[in-house]
Design an enzyme around this catalytic site. Sequence first.
Site, PDB file in Angstrom:
ATOM      1  CG  HIS A 261      14.678  63.952   1.747  1.00  0.00           C
ATOM      2  ND1 HIS A 261      15.930  63.414   1.644  1.00  0.00           N
ATOM      3  CD2 HIS A 261      14.293  64.299   0.498  1.00  0.00           C
ATOM      4  CE1 HIS A 261      16.301  63.451   0.379  1.00  0.00           C
ATOM      5  NE2 HIS A 261      15.323  63.971  -0.347  1.00  0.00           N
ATOM      6  CG  ASP A 315       8.059  66.189  -4.286  1.00  0.00           C
ATOM      7  OD1 ASP A 315       8.353  66.736  -5.361  1.00  0.00           O
ATOM      8  OD2 ASP A 315       8.463  65.063  -3.961  1.00  0.00           O
TER       9      ASP A 315
HETATM   10  N1  CMC Z   1       4.697  61.662   7.281  1.00  0.00           N
HETATM   11  C1  CMC Z   1       4.664  61.089   8.515  1.00  0.00           C
HETATM   12  N2  CMC Z   1       5.674  60.353   9.013  1.00  0.00           N
HETATM   13  C2  CMC Z   1       6.742  60.198   8.247  1.00  0.00           C
HETATM   14  C3  CMC Z   1       6.845  60.762   6.973  1.00  0.00           C
HETATM   15  C4  CMC Z   1       5.769  61.526   6.490  1.00  0.00           C
HETATM   16  N3  CMC Z   1       5.788  62.081   5.283  1.00  0.00           N
HETATM   17  N4  CMC Z   1       8.031  60.424   6.408  1.00  0.00           N
HETATM   18  C5  CMC Z   1       8.652  59.663   7.332  1.00  0.00           C
HETATM   19  N5  CMC Z   1       7.877  59.517   8.422  1.00  0.00           N
HETATM   20  C6  CMC Z   1       8.209  58.772   9.651  1.00  0.00           C
HETATM   21  C7  CMC Z   1       7.920  57.284   9.447  1.00  0.00           C
HETATM   22  O1  CMC Z   1       6.594  56.949   9.810  1.00  0.00           O
HETATM   23  C8  CMC Z   1       8.956  56.657  10.340  1.00  0.00           C
HETATM   24  O2  CMC Z   1       8.513  56.779  11.666  1.00  0.00           O
HETATM   25  P1  CMC Z   1       8.808  55.593  12.733  1.00  0.00           P
HETATM   26  O3  CMC Z   1      10.305  55.512  12.824  1.00  0.00           O
HETATM   27  O4  CMC Z   1       8.151  56.062  13.986  1.00  0.00           O
HETATM   28  O5  CMC Z   1       8.203  54.355  12.158  1.00  0.00           O
HETATM   29  C9  CMC Z   1      10.166  57.584  10.190  1.00  0.00           C
HETATM   30  O6  CMC Z   1       9.608  58.867   9.869  1.00  0.00           O
HETATM   31  C10 CMC Z   1      11.126  57.154   9.090  1.00  0.00           C
HETATM   32  O7  CMC Z   1      10.366  56.990   7.898  1.00  0.00           O
HETATM   33  P2  CMC Z   1      10.783  56.066   6.697  1.00  0.00           P
HETATM   34  O8  CMC Z   1       9.583  55.814   5.845  1.00  0.00           O
HETATM   35  O9  CMC Z   1      11.525  54.876   7.224  1.00  0.00           O
HETATM   36  O10 CMC Z   1      11.812  57.002   5.946  1.00  0.00           O
HETATM   37  P3  CMC Z   1      12.445  56.743   4.534  1.00  0.00           P
HETATM   38  O11 CMC Z   1      13.756  57.398   4.552  1.00  0.00           O
HETATM   39  O12 CMC Z   1      12.381  55.309   4.155  1.00  0.00           O
HETATM   40  O13 CMC Z   1      11.441  57.493   3.542  1.00  0.00           O
HETATM   41  C11 CMC Z   1      10.370  59.165   2.289  1.00  0.00           C
HETATM   42  C12 CMC Z   1      11.658  58.748   3.039  1.00  0.00           C
HETATM   43  C13 CMC Z   1      10.633  60.447   1.533  1.00  0.00           C
HETATM   44  C14 CMC Z   1       9.984  58.054   1.282  1.00  0.00           C
HETATM   45  C15 CMC Z   1       9.253  59.364   3.329  1.00  0.00           C
HETATM   46  O14 CMC Z   1       9.583  60.433   4.179  1.00  0.00           O
HETATM   47  C16 CMC Z   1       7.909  59.586   2.670  1.00  0.00           C
HETATM   48  O15 CMC Z   1       7.234  58.608   2.299  1.00  0.00           O
HETATM   49  N6  CMC Z   1       7.453  60.867   2.539  1.00  0.00           N
HETATM   50  C17 CMC Z   1       6.198  61.170   1.897  1.00  0.00           C
HETATM   51  C18 CMC Z   1       6.333  61.098   0.389  1.00  0.00           C
HETATM   52  C19 CMC Z   1       7.144  62.248  -0.150  1.00  0.00           C
HETATM   53  O16 CMC Z   1       6.924  63.400   0.182  1.00  0.00           O
HETATM   54  N7  CMC Z   1       8.094  61.907  -1.019  1.00  0.00           N
HETATM   55  C20 CMC Z   1       8.971  62.899  -1.677  1.00  0.00           C
HETATM   56  C21 CMC Z   1      10.382  62.701  -1.227  1.00  0.00           C
HETATM   57  S1  CMC Z   1      11.480  64.051  -1.591  1.00  0.00           S
HETATM   58  C22 CMC Z   1      11.550  64.218  -3.299  1.00  0.00           C
HETATM   59  C23 CMC Z   1      11.685  62.987  -4.083  1.00  0.00           C
HETATM   60  O17 CMC Z   1      12.378  62.052  -3.750  1.00  0.00           O
HETATM   61  O18 CMC Z   1      11.056  62.980  -5.147  1.00  0.00           O
END
Ligand code: CMC
Length: 393
Positions: A261, A315
């Site tokens: 998140h 989720d």
């Molecule tokens: N699985 C594995 N690694 C992850 C995940 C994950 N679900 N989420 C973040 N990371 C890692 C990512 O690879 C990165 O690592 P590094 O710094 O080594 O490259 C680090 O954590 C930061 O990730 P980010 O993608 O830059 O983080 P963000 O704040 O841009 O994205 C997010 C947040 C929710 C989009 C992302 O965590 C994600 O894609 N999660 C999976 C999809 C999901 O469950 N979404 C629902 C979000 S909560 C409810 C909603 O909004 O509807």
Amino acid sequence: MTVCEYKPGLEGIPAKQSSISFVDGHQGILEYRGIQIEELAKHGSFLETAYLLIWGTLPSQEELTDFEREIRYHRRLKYRIRDMMKCFPESGHPMDALQACAAALGLFYSRRALDDPAYIRAAVVRLLAKLPTMVAAFQLMRKGNDPVQPRDDLDYAANFLYMLNEREPDPLAARVFDVCLTLHAEHTINASTFSAMVTASTLTDPYAVVASAVGTLAGPLHGGANEEVITMLEEIGSVDNVVPYLDGCIAQKTKIMGFGHRVYKVKDPRATILQSLAEQLFEKFGADEYYDVALELERVVSDRLGHKGIYPNVDFYSGLVYRKLGIPTDLFTPIFAIARVAGWLAHWKEQLSENRIFRPTQIYTGTHGEPYIPIGERQNADDQDQLTGLITE
Ligand code: CMC
């Protein structure tokens, strides 16, 4: 004017001042209007929470009764909206159907009086009342059945489950569903709320505001993740396959759905409540075959990725709850929308009270002074073949 540092995804950039909700992502705290989510989930109802979010205070008994009565009265859909839905392809995603129907409300209620409290109230009531009916109607109609009319003797959550499954729900199922709606009702400036605010800031109608937010919520990085979680658990299939699956994701840098998140760096407090709701349902109606897989996945992900702040988000467990309630997987995100409309409307109202149109800036990375080349002298772009392939699909 000071030049600000560019932050992809606007991470950490305040987009507005707001008194609607608060998240402390390090302590795992979520509050609506200062009240902790655990309290609202335990003692409140979804409509009471919607009232709190939109009007800023908990309603008195009389205010809540009036609000509930108005919503019951407006649950039905105009037959033209139902006729429009009949033309939608059965294979279409219910989020697309919901977005189209929400936008269509603007055709029927075209008066726009954004400074009139009665207009605001009517729009709030209509959107809260009609979105569940739209989702249930699309579900029945795509199976070739007539939609089930809403029942005035049933409360908000029970009525939705009744319209969807064509039978009155068990009281525990209805209560659990109501709590799910409360948990999803609002969450500060997430992508869909930001979309709603940007649309609201142009002073367009509230139906366009909600339609734009529904479209934004649909993506797999936002609300769409709850569906992907179930697909992922099915793909993992067994507790023994959790570690190899996760190894594969880490090696390929694939995101694990339902984890991570932008704001929470600990387990999302809503995930904790949803997990306990799932357990209550399993106790009464039998276990879910994928719950053990989910528990093992949470354990292993926390172990391996906890140092990056990757823990279950809202989720992760919601899908297991909805499955037990007999809700098809592709309705999970529309249900998220039915709940989140409360937050979108609260932000719409707050935006109107102190509106300035959103018009951010950019950092231009292109060139200047390029010549205009006559069409006959131009070369094909290198990726032209690839582009053509995409367009013909
Ligand atoms: N699985 C594995 N690694 C992850 C995940 C994950 N679900 N989420 C973040 N990371 C890692 C990512 O690879 C990165 O690592 P590094 O710094 O080594 O490259 C680090 O954590 C930061 O990730 P980010 O993608 O830059 O983080 P963000 O704040 O841009 O994205 C997010 C947040 C929710 C989009 C992302 O965590 C994600 O894609 N999660 C999976 C999809 C999901 O469950 N979404 C629902 C979000 S909560 C409810 C909603 O909004 O509807």
